[in-house]
Design a protein around this motif. Structure first.
Motif, mmCIF file in Angstrom:
data_model
loop_
_atom_site.group_PDB
_atom_site.id
_atom_site.type_symbol
_atom_site.label_atom_id
_atom_site.label_comp_id
_atom_site.label_asym_id
_atom_site.label_seq_id
_atom_site.Cartn_x
_atom_site.Cartn_y
_atom_site.Cartn_z
ATOM 1 N N ASN A 4 0.800 -1.216 0.000
ATOM 2 C CA ASN A 4 0.000 0.000 0.000
ATOM 3 C C ASN A 4 0.830 1.262 0.000
ATOM 4 O O ASN A 4 0.329 2.341 0.240
ATOM 5 C CB ASN A 4 -0.931 0.020 1.223
ATOM 6 C CG ASN A 4 -2.076 -0.935 1.051
ATOM 7 O OD1 ASN A 4 -2.590 -1.091 -0.048
ATOM 8 N ND2 ASN A 4 -2.457 -1.588 2.133
ATOM 9 N N SER A 10 2.894 10.300 -8.887
ATOM 10 C CA SER A 10 1.535 9.860 -9.170
ATOM 11 C C SER A 10 1.093 10.447 -10.498
ATOM 12 O O SER A 10 1.375 11.603 -10.804
ATOM 13 C CB SER A 10 0.583 10.325 -8.068
ATOM 14 O OG SER A 10 0.959 9.756 -6.850
ATOM 15 N N GLU A 13 -4.375 13.679 -13.590
ATOM 16 C CA GLU A 13 -5.750 13.306 -13.942
ATOM 17 C C GLU A 13 -6.476 14.515 -14.488
ATOM 18 O O GLU A 13 -6.355 15.611 -13.950
ATOM 19 C CB GLU A 13 -6.476 12.796 -12.712
ATOM 20 C CG GLU A 13 -7.943 12.477 -12.977
ATOM 21 C CD GLU A 13 -8.620 11.972 -11.718
ATOM 22 O OE1 GLU A 13 -8.545 10.780 -11.461
ATOM 23 O OE2 GLU A 13 -9.211 12.791 -11.004
ATOM 24 N N ILE A 56 -7.735 -0.526 0.628
ATOM 25 C CA ILE A 56 -7.634 0.817 0.077
ATOM 26 C C ILE A 56 -6.160 1.203 0.041
ATOM 27 O O ILE A 56 -5.381 0.816 0.928
ATOM 28 C CB ILE A 56 -8.454 1.823 0.937
ATOM 29 C CG1 ILE A 56 -8.541 3.196 0.257
ATOM 30 C CG2 ILE A 56 -7.863 1.952 2.327
ATOM 31 C CD1 ILE A 56 -9.501 4.157 0.966
ATOM 32 N N THR A 57 -5.741 1.930 -0.981
ATOM 33 C CA THR A 57 -4.349 2.370 -1.057
ATOM 34 C C THR A 57 -4.192 3.686 -0.292
ATOM 35 O O THR A 57 -5.183 4.373 0.018
ATOM 36 C CB THR A 57 -3.913 2.593 -2.515
ATOM 37 O OG1 THR A 57 -4.644 3.705 -3.053
ATOM 38 C CG2 THR A 57 -4.152 1.351 -3.356
ATOM 39 N N ALA A 59 -2.942 6.447 -1.453
ATOM 40 C CA ALA A 59 -3.381 7.545 -2.320
ATOM 41 C C ALA A 59 -4.897 7.697 -2.261
ATOM 42 O O ALA A 59 -5.429 8.812 -2.200
ATOM 43 C CB ALA A 59 -2.931 7.297 -3.752
ATOM 44 N N GLN A 60 -5.612 6.571 -2.265
ATOM 45 C CA GLN A 60 -7.070 6.623 -2.197
ATOM 46 C C GLN A 60 -7.546 7.141 -0.847
ATOM 47 O O GLN A 60 -8.543 7.869 -0.762
ATOM 48 C CB GLN A 60 -7.649 5.230 -2.458
ATOM 49 C CG GLN A 60 -7.488 4.753 -3.882
ATOM 50 C CD GLN A 60 -7.829 3.287 -4.052
ATOM 51 O OE1 GLN A 60 -7.736 2.490 -3.108
ATOM 52 N NE2 GLN A 60 -8.224 2.901 -5.266
ATOM 53 N N LEU A 61 -6.820 6.784 0.220
ATOM 54 C CA LEU A 61 -7.220 7.237 1.551
ATOM 55 C C LEU A 61 -6.988 8.736 1.711
ATOM 56 O O LEU A 61 -7.814 9.447 2.305
ATOM 57 C CB LEU A 61 -6.460 6.456 2.626
ATOM 58 C CG LEU A 61 -6.894 6.694 4.076
ATOM 59 C CD1 LEU A 61 -8.402 6.495 4.230
ATOM 60 C CD2 LEU A 61 -6.141 5.770 5.021
ATOM 61 N N GLU A 63 -7.074 10.858 -0.698
ATOM 62 C CA GLU A 63 -8.139 11.453 -1.517
ATOM 63 C C GLU A 63 -9.463 11.444 -0.760
ATOM 64 O O GLU A 63 -10.254 12.386 -0.848
ATOM 65 C CB GLU A 63 -8.261 10.679 -2.821
ATOM 66 C CG GLU A 63 -9.268 11.265 -3.788
ATOM 67 C CD GLU A 63 -9.330 10.506 -5.096
ATOM 68 O OE1 GLU A 63 -10.312 10.691 -5.840
ATOM 69 O OE2 GLU A 63 -8.398 9.704 -5.369
ATOM 70 N N LYS A 64 -9.685 10.401 0.017
ATOM 71 C CA LYS A 64 -10.917 10.297 0.801
ATOM 72 C C LYS A 64 -10.966 11.384 1.879
ATOM 73 O O LYS A 64 -12.016 11.983 2.134
ATOM 74 C CB LYS A 64 -11.000 8.914 1.440
ATOM 75 C CG LYS A 64 -12.343 8.597 2.089
ATOM 76 C CD LYS A 64 -12.357 7.176 2.611
ATOM 77 C CE LYS A 64 -13.740 6.795 3.110
ATOM 78 N NZ LYS A 64 -14.728 6.666 2.024
ATOM 79 N N LYS A 182 -8.730 14.672 -5.549
ATOM 80 C CA LYS A 182 -7.657 13.954 -6.237
ATOM 81 C C LYS A 182 -6.441 14.864 -6.431
ATOM 82 O O LYS A 182 -5.288 14.447 -6.240
ATOM 83 C CB LYS A 182 -8.143 13.451 -7.598
ATOM 84 C CG LYS A 182 -7.083 12.680 -8.384
ATOM 85 C CD LYS A 182 -6.669 11.414 -7.634
ATOM 86 C CE LYS A 182 -5.836 10.498 -8.517
ATOM 87 N NZ LYS A 182 -4.546 11.094 -8.882
ATOM 88 N N ASP A 186 -2.752 14.313 -4.824
ATOM 89 C CA ASP A 186 -1.552 14.283 -5.658
ATOM 90 C C ASP A 186 -0.495 15.251 -5.141
ATOM 91 O O ASP A 186 0.702 14.960 -5.161
ATOM 92 C CB ASP A 186 -1.906 14.626 -7.109
ATOM 93 C CG ASP A 186 -2.621 13.479 -7.819
ATOM 94 O OD1 ASP A 186 -2.569 12.348 -7.292
ATOM 95 O OD2 ASP A 186 -3.222 13.720 -8.881
#
Length: 404
Positions: A4, A10, A13, A56-57, A59-61, A63-64, A182, A186
């Motif tokens: 993770n 990164s 997007e 969850i990664t 990066a996703q966390l 972002e969350k 996002k 990043d």
């Protein structure tokens, strides 16, 4: 690389959503910031058993967290910090404004109590315009209320009120926030770069809620920080607990988190304030000068020339400032241009005061005094140079020896 762990870079997007209002980020960031800066939570918060949540990664966390819609909440958390500071009695609070008739309700003074000991606090928030923080010590209460353009503070022990206008009200941020969660994630990952490891390390139960554990660790040797751990509410993305650990081990320097939390909107009456009858009310502007006075009996204890002699070496703090290193091992160097107050030229009262909580160190640079906490260390050389950072003693001595 751990499963993770975030890569150094990164991918970008294309913006896929409209620009969000800056206030969306206020509550989650404020909760984490207050915890990190001022408070710690006793370990009893963790509930039995870790929840089984979808993977969850990191990066996703992140972002969350950035995308959290949380604007309202109320809750309780306990405070316990361990900076490894020597016992200074009332010195810190005194310097914060206790002398000279300053209001005991002034937040600049009162909130310094959170740097040590154990406290219970209540928090309520309704967006960026209304927050309330209440510090409970036994039967006494201290409340700090932000309601629109006004900031109020009340100390029940002394029955004193402090009031000032919110200086940030209506102010436009100088720097625009990232447009989407996002983008913010990043930017965080880019800033971490090669100096930082960011991973997701399991799950936890905090204040009765399921949470992911985000772990941040320095990759550089020489930092006093072992790790930073943030428990993130799995449903809302709101930080619920913050733990900062030192390489010295033992109790965390900061271990902060909710014991109870509710994301419903608090009643408007929570943020209303009216000075109690008979209370002394002090306006903030009136305290600007008096709050800088030394505490009572300070000159008697440390010599009447202490302030003048000590301040002489730090008269122009902005001059000669240099930043050494990068990332977690950054050191600020300040050349005061004057002999340190702990040398033989200084009054014995001053030397004794510094010797009581500083250690003598020597190196190629000469000699000086090292002031230690579990997080931030400072080296004051006898020729008036100051090296400060969240780094080890060896890192400070090496910086001084380099002569940079």
């Amino acid at each position: 690389m751990a499963a993770n762990e975030v890569p150094s870079e990164s991918p970008g997007e294309v913006r896929g959503e409209t620009r969000r209002r800056a206030s969306r980020y206020v509550v989650p960031v404020a909760v984490a910031g207050v915890a990190a800066a001022t408070i710690g939570l006793v370990p009893a918060l963790a509930a039995a058993g870790d929840p089984d949540l979808p993977e969850i990664t990191a990066a996703q966390l992140i972002e969350k967290i950035a995308g959290s819609e949380t604007q309202t909440l109320s809750g309780t958390f306990k405070v316990s910090t361990d900076l490894g500071l020597p016992a200074l009695g009332g010195l810190v609070s005194g310097l914060g404004g206790q002398g000279g008739g300053a209001s005991t309700a002034d937040p600049a003074q009162k909130l310094t109590e959170l740097v040590s000991g154990t406290h219970t606090l209540r928090l309520a928030a309704d967006g960026p315009e209304r927050q309330r923080l209440t510090l409970l010590d036994g039967s006494d209460e201290y409340s700090l209320i932000h309601n629109g353009d006004d900031v109020w503070a009340y100390d029940s022990r002394s029955n004193e009120v402090f009031h000032e206008k919110d200086a940030s009200a209506g102010r436009t941020p100088e720097k625009e926030l990232p447009a989407t969660p996002k983008e913010l994630a990043d930017e965080v990952l880019k800033a971490a770069g090669d100096t930082t490891s960011i991973t997701v390390d399991g799950t936890a139960r905090v204040a009765g809620r399921d949470a992911y554990q985000l772990v941040i660790k320095p990759k550089q040797a020489g930092s006093t920080v072992a790790s930073v751990k943030i428990a993130v509410d799995a449903a809302s993305g709101t930080p619920l607990k913050f733990t900062l650990s030192s390489v010295e081990g033992g109790k965390p320097v900061v271990d902060a988190g909710f014991t109870k939390v509710d994301f419903a909107r608090p009643d408007a009456s929570v943020f209303a304030f009216e000075a109690p009858k008979g209370a002394k009310v002090t306006e903030g502007a009136a305290e600007e000068e008096t709050s800088r006075k030394l505490p009572e009996n300070f000159e008697k204890d440390f010599g009447e020339d202490f302030g003048k002699e000590f301040g002489q070496g730090f008269g122009d703090l902005g001059k000669g400032l240099n930043v050494l290193g990068e990332g977690w091992t950054t050191i600020a160097k300040l050349d005061t241009g004057a002999p340190a107050p702990g040398t033989d030229e200084a009054p014995k009262e001053i030397r004794g005061f510094l010797d009581s909580f500083g250690d003598e160190v020597t190196g190629k640079f000469g000699s000086g005094t090292l002031f230690k906490t579990k997080l931030v260390n400072a080296l004051l050389t006898d020729d008036g140079k100051v090296y400060v950072g969240a780094v080890t003693k060896d890192a400070l001595v090496e910086a001084a020896n380099s002569g940079r």
